[in-house]
Design an enzyme around this catalytic site. Structure first.
Site, mmCIF file in Angstrom:
data_model
loop_
_atom_site.group_PDB
_atom_site.id
_atom_site.type_symbol
_atom_site.label_atom_id
_atom_site.label_comp_id
_atom_site.label_asym_id
_atom_site.label_seq_id
_atom_site.Cartn_x
_atom_site.Cartn_y
_atom_site.Cartn_z
ATOM 1 N N SER B 146 0.867 -1.175 0.000
ATOM 2 C CA SER B 146 0.000 0.000 0.000
ATOM 3 C C SER B 146 0.902 1.223 0.000
ATOM 4 O O SER B 146 2.090 1.127 0.336
ATOM 5 C CB SER B 146 -0.848 -0.024 1.281
ATOM 6 O OG SER B 146 -1.441 1.228 1.539
ATOM 7 N N TYR B 159 -1.768 -1.185 10.552
ATOM 8 C CA TYR B 159 -1.797 -1.401 9.100
ATOM 9 C C TYR B 159 -0.431 -1.063 8.483
ATOM 10 O O TYR B 159 0.117 -1.840 7.698
ATOM 11 C CB TYR B 159 -2.899 -0.509 8.508
ATOM 12 C CG TYR B 159 -3.106 -0.622 7.019
ATOM 13 C CD1 TYR B 159 -3.844 -1.674 6.483
ATOM 14 C CD2 TYR B 159 -2.588 0.331 6.151
ATOM 15 C CE1 TYR B 159 -4.043 -1.760 5.117
ATOM 16 C CE2 TYR B 159 -2.786 0.243 4.788
ATOM 17 C CZ TYR B 159 -3.520 -0.801 4.271
ATOM 18 O OH TYR B 159 -3.720 -0.892 2.920
#
Lengths: 223, 275
Positions: B146, B159
């Site tokens: 990401s 995350y």
């Protein structure tokens, strides 16, 4: 600065010379097998007395580049959980106290092109992401989170940098082996790949991105 | 660098392949002439993908796979070896986009997010890399990280810890695999039109206790905001084609939006300011 908690992920702090800091250090011993995040947090949150800082140290991994099979649980998951429990425990404690500095002392191998073993790279980079994100989450509080990179030598340079970091709370403190060329060598292929990508559809303004890297907020030295 | 190009007719496997970016990757691999095994943990998404990809006939196969479950990974490898012989392209895309305070995150929050987003990738590499190296034909591994694997926000610590690890894993693998028949690429998507906003709703029972997630009303508001925002994002099929181009070029990184350039520059410049 009154007192601090020192936690070693891997028994590294003596070799890094943290003892040279002219500060009372309460060394927090965490049981080797302890990976329960609530228990790790509680261990930090219940250290008696006034505490102004927590230093988490990670030493150099001197193992060979290749190891077959890799014990990912021991080399990555266990220390990663411990780091998360300890760092967030300190964040909670200092947030409640309204002050404090959290310092992650990590090998310079975390920055730059892959030179250490893959498990070490995964562990270090995950901890760097964790520490940067913790700083971002605490940015509107008086608590500061810093990452101090070391080249394994420890000694006076590291002690001096740690003293400065404890006083000023900048985002980074780099060891001498992290040169501008090394930083650019890591980021160049990333930025080249982005530059070769087409622009995505326009999105509404969702506020400042990556605010933690703003030079003023990061406490960067003025040039 | 991988030594030879991926050949048409090769076999690909995509985790989290029945929706979002994974489905886009599966579609791009099919367009490129590969056979594809679409895996996913969600039965409803697998059923929808069967309908959507039905025209591909025998070129596409479906398998339920929870990437956090090592026995299921071993079963997936047996399925590949017994039915097809060899896997050539492994796309480790399954992930959960759950944000929230890392200071409040529970043990379950940590375990769920890291076990899917980082260990789910690692499990795929451990399961299939020895097989891919051993058969010796050109192969490639793609892991979905990401932009949160390169820069951080103020509400995604768990995350980002996982996604930073995925970037590092692929960078290390590329170094380890130099001169081998298998290449590796990390995908760092920005806004893509996917269902990532509803991942909190698919939290497994064993990870049910969350302290990071706000109350239902706040959760609904956050989901609505992200749904509206991501609807404007890049088409997942377009992202899938970008991934295929990255596989063909043996690119180290694939990004989905040039507009992220200033944010990564800000991190580089922060480091440079301290050098």
């Amino acid at each position: 600065m009154r007192s601090l908690i020192g936690v070693a992920l891997d028994g590294s702090s003596p070799s890094l010379g943290l003892g040279a800091l002219a500060l009372p250090i309460a060394r927090l011993q965490v049981a080797d097998g302890e990976t329960n995040i609530s228990a790790l947090r509680a261990a930090v949150e219940t250290v008696p007395g006034a505490v102004d800082a927590l230093i988490l140290t990670i030493g150099l991994d001197k193992r060979a580049l290749s190891e077959d099979p890799v014990d990912w649980e021991r080399r990555v998951w266990l220390p990663l959980r411990r780091a998360f429990g300890v760092l967030t425990g300190a964040g909670r404690r200092f947030r409640q106290a309204g002050h404090g500095v959290i310092v992650v002392v990590a090998p310079s191998a975390a920055i730059g092109p892959a030179e250490s073993s893959t498990p070490e790279l995964v562990l270090l980079r995950s901890i760097v992401g964790m520490a940067e994100a913790l700083r971002a989450e605490l940015q509107t509080s008086p608590v500061r989170v810093s990452i101090v990179f070391h080249d394994g030598a420890g000694g006076e340079d590291l002690s001096t940098r740690l003293t400065n970091v404890l006083a000023a709370g900048p985002l980074y403190s780099l060891s001498a082996d992290i040169s501008p060329d090394r930083i650019n060598a890591y980021f160049e292929p990333l930025l080249d790949a982005i530059a070769q990508t087409s622009a995505g559809p326009p999105l509404p303004d969702i506020g400042p991105m990556a605010a933690v890297y703003d030079l003023a907020a990061a406490g960067a030295p003025s040039r | 660098m991988r030594t030879h190009p991926i050949q048409s007719g090769s076999l690909g496997l995509v985790t989290g392949g029945a929706s979002g970016i994974g489905l886009g990757i599966a579609q791009a691999l099919l367009e490129a002439g590969l056979q594809v095994i679409v895996t996913d943990v969600r039965d409803d998404h697998l059923e929808e993908a069967k309908t959507l990809l039905g025209s591909a006939g025998d070129q596409v196969h479906f398998l339920r796979l929870d990437v956090t479950d090592r026995p299921q990974w071993r079963a997936a490898r047996r399925f590949v070896e017994e039915r097809f012989g060899a896997l050539h392209v492994l796309c480790l895309n399954a992930g959960v986009g759950v944000l929230g305070s890392m200071l409040e995150a529970s043990d379950a929050d940590w375990e769920w997010i890291t076990s899917v987003n980082l260990d789910g990738v690692l499990a795929g590499v451990e399961t299939f890399l020895p097989h891919m190296v051993a058969h010796g034909r050109p192969g490639h591994i793609v892991a979905t990280s990401s932009m949160g694997g390169l820069i951080v926000a103020n509400d995604g610590g768990v995350y980002s810890a996982a996604k930073f690890g995925v970037v590092a894993l692929i960078e290390g693998l590329r170094r380890d695999l130099q001169g081998a028949s298998v290449g590796a690429t990390v995908l760092c998507p920005a806004a893509v039109n996917t269902n990532i906003y509803d991942h909190e709703r698919m939290r497994p029972t064993i990870f049910q206790h969350s302290d990071a997630v706000r109350d239902d009303q706040a959760l609904e508001a956050m989901e609505a905001f992200h749904k509206q925002l991501l609807a404007l994002g890049r088409d997942p099929v377009e992202v899938g084609r970008m991934v295929w181009n990255g596989i063909e070029a043996d690119a180290p990184y694939v990004f989905t939006d040039r507009n992220v350039w200033p944010t990564l520059v800000s991190r580089r410049d922060a480091l440079l300011a301290f050098a």
